[in-house]
Design an enzyme around this catalytic site. Structure first.
Site, PDB file in Angstrom:
ATOM      1  N   LYS A 191      40.776  76.126 -73.906  1.00  0.00           N
ATOM      2  CA  LYS A 191      41.936  76.411 -73.056  1.00  0.00           C
ATOM      3  C   LYS A 191      42.908  75.227 -72.963  1.00  0.00           C
ATOM      4  O   LYS A 191      42.542  74.096 -73.268  1.00  0.00           O
ATOM      5  CB  LYS A 191      41.473  76.789 -71.637  1.00  0.00           C
ATOM      6  CG  LYS A 191      40.501  77.949 -71.583  1.00  0.00           C
ATOM      7  CD  LYS A 191      41.058  79.221 -72.176  1.00  0.00           C
ATOM      8  CE  LYS A 191      40.112  80.393 -71.953  1.00  0.00           C
ATOM      9  NZ  LYS A 191      40.439  81.544 -72.800  1.00  0.00           N
TER      10      LYS A 191
HETATM   11  C1  LIG Z   1      42.531  86.265 -70.743  1.00  0.00           C
HETATM   12  C2  LIG Z   1      41.148  85.818 -70.407  1.00  0.00           C
HETATM   13  N1  LIG Z   1      40.550  86.314 -69.301  1.00  0.00           N
HETATM   14  C3  LIG Z   1      39.316  85.947 -68.939  1.00  0.00           C
HETATM   15  C4  LIG Z   1      38.579  85.051 -69.683  1.00  0.00           C
HETATM   16  C5  LIG Z   1      37.193  84.709 -69.263  1.00  0.00           C
HETATM   17  O1  LIG Z   1      37.017  83.342 -69.037  1.00  0.00           O
HETATM   18  P1  LIG Z   1      35.571  82.656 -69.240  1.00  0.00           P
HETATM   19  O2  LIG Z   1      35.280  82.633 -70.704  1.00  0.00           O
HETATM   20  O3  LIG Z   1      35.735  81.282 -68.674  1.00  0.00           O
HETATM   21  O4  LIG Z   1      34.602  83.452 -68.476  1.00  0.00           O
HETATM   22  C6  LIG Z   1      39.159  84.501 -70.837  1.00  0.00           C
HETATM   23  C7  LIG Z   1      38.413  83.537 -71.660  1.00  0.00           C
HETATM   24  O5  LIG Z   1      38.164  83.701 -72.806  1.00  0.00           O
HETATM   25  C8  LIG Z   1      40.470  84.899 -71.219  1.00  0.00           C
HETATM   26  O6  LIG Z   1      41.050  84.418 -72.309  1.00  0.00           O
END
Ligand SMILES: Cc1ncc(COP(=O)(O)O)c(C=O)c1O
Length: 381
Positions: A191
């Protein structure tokens, strides 16, 4: 052969490695690893960076979303509106037993099409998740009136939009995550602001949501060993918070560099653009894009991807299948053709290398290979 990776975390770690090791060392010698001073300080600094009252560190972006939904009053059997292409978002809804109600996307921004929201609202709808995909804000100016009309909560999914901005109503420019009832961040290693593992954050101006998320992230405890609601364990840890505190200082600079890379791509991808066989991302007039991903689209996506691979250039596809065509979501009852723009995006989207440490030379190499793949004036159909 020359190689350009789609992403390389090691380059960033090389640049700020010493600072990170110092911060990690400090946590280790302090001996406190859960909900200590680093988490508290990072929550305060991140809230202040965004211009929002509260921030609560949690274990991941998925948890940030599901805890926010629960805190906003969404529970099992309720419907939650969300875009059909944002694959990772859907699991935060199903985790709490709620039902993703999918809506097609705008082909120019890849974000939810606000004009299609009204039709998806039913008596069971409780919330809309506005996903700010690839680093550009969804149009909350057009989403908010639907929420207002039907008494729905707006949860912003900012997992790909750290530092992105939106011009909202007469209030001027605001950071994503500060407009809706809650904003949810992921600090997954790719990210724009990332830690060295999993991590997430809920931000909000709503005192009730803030209090509830704080309870929910740790066993529903009002104070130690007094649990008043059924919570769970979802905490950002001290090591990750210490890393994030170091990196937060660089976020604006890194986002500026991403914007520079995007401008370079836009100028240099010439032949292909002239022939309209590749579409580069635009910036909506209400948005300030932070290019988490540089997502182009082309009908020749798969051939272009293989060609670039042969030239040593890494690319990604975000995402290869829309939610309704994933086997695990078959139970939702959708079928092929229900969300044509999301389906087309999945066939045409290609993420080019885009991260702050990428050099101009590398971007130019990627562009020259794209221009060779689409020779001027000729069609390679
Ligand atoms: C748009 C979006 N929403 C939610 C998530 C979920 O985040 P995490 O991987 O930290 O659980 C991600 C991560 O890949 C994402 O890109």
């Amino acid at each position: 052969m020359r190689t350009v990776p789609v992403f390389d975390a090691r380059r960033q770690l090389g640049n700020i490695g010493k600072e990170l090791i110092k911060a990690i060392d400090k946590v280790m010698s302090g001996g406190r690893f859960i909900l200590g001073e680093n988490v508290l300080e990072f929550e305060e600094k991140f809230a202040s960076y965004l211009g929002v009252k509260y921030a609560v560190g949690v274990a991941s972006g998925t948890d940030a979303l599901s805890l926010s939904l629960t805190a906003a009053g969404v529970s099992s059997g309720d419907e939650v509106i969300m875009p059909a292409n944002s694959y990772p978002t859907a699991f935060s809804v199903t985790t709490i037993g709620a039902i993703p109600k999918l809506v097609d996307v705008n082909p120019e921004t890849f974000n939810i099409d606000p004009d299609k929201i009204e039709k998806a609202i039913s008596g069971k709808t409780k919330a809309i998740i506005a996903v700010h995909l690839y680093g550009q804000a969804a149009d909350l100016n057009k989403i908010a009136p639907h929420a207002l009309k039907h008494g729905l909560k707006i949860i912003e999914d900012c997992a790909q939009a750290h530092g992105a901005q939106i011009r909202f109503g007469h209030n001027g420019w605001r950071r994503t995550g500060t407009v809706g009832d809650a904003g949810c961040y992921s600090f997954y290693p790719t990210k724009n602001l990332s830690c060295l593992g999993d991590g997430g954050m809920v931000v909000t101006n709503n005192t009730d949501i803030y209090r509830k998320v704080r309870l929910l992230r740790m066993y529903g405890e009002e104070k130690r060993y007094k649990s008043t609601v059924l919570g769970r364990n979802s905490r950002l840890d001290e090591l990750q918070a210490a890393v994030l505190l170091v990196k937060l200082k660089y976020l604006n600079r890194w986002n500026e560099r991403r914007r520079e890379i995007a401008s370079l791509y836009k100028v240099k991808i010439q032949n292909a653009k002239l022939n309209k066989r590749i579409v580069v991302p635009g910036e909506a007039e209400y948005a300030r894009h932070v290019y988490h991903l540089y997502a182009v689209r082309s009908k020749k996506r798969d051939k272009l991807k293989s060609y670039l691979e042969r030239k040593g250039i890494g690319t990604g596809i975000h995402y290869p299948k829309p939610i309704h065509l994933q086997p695990s979501f078959k139970y939702l009852g959708y079928k092929k053709g229900d969300f044509p723009e999301s389906e087309r995006a999945c066939l045409e989207e290609l993420s080019l290398p885009c991260f702050p440490e990428l050099t101009d030379g590398e971007v130019e190499y990627v562009c020259s290979e794209i221009n060779k793949f689409f020779p001027e004036g000729k069609s390679n159909d």
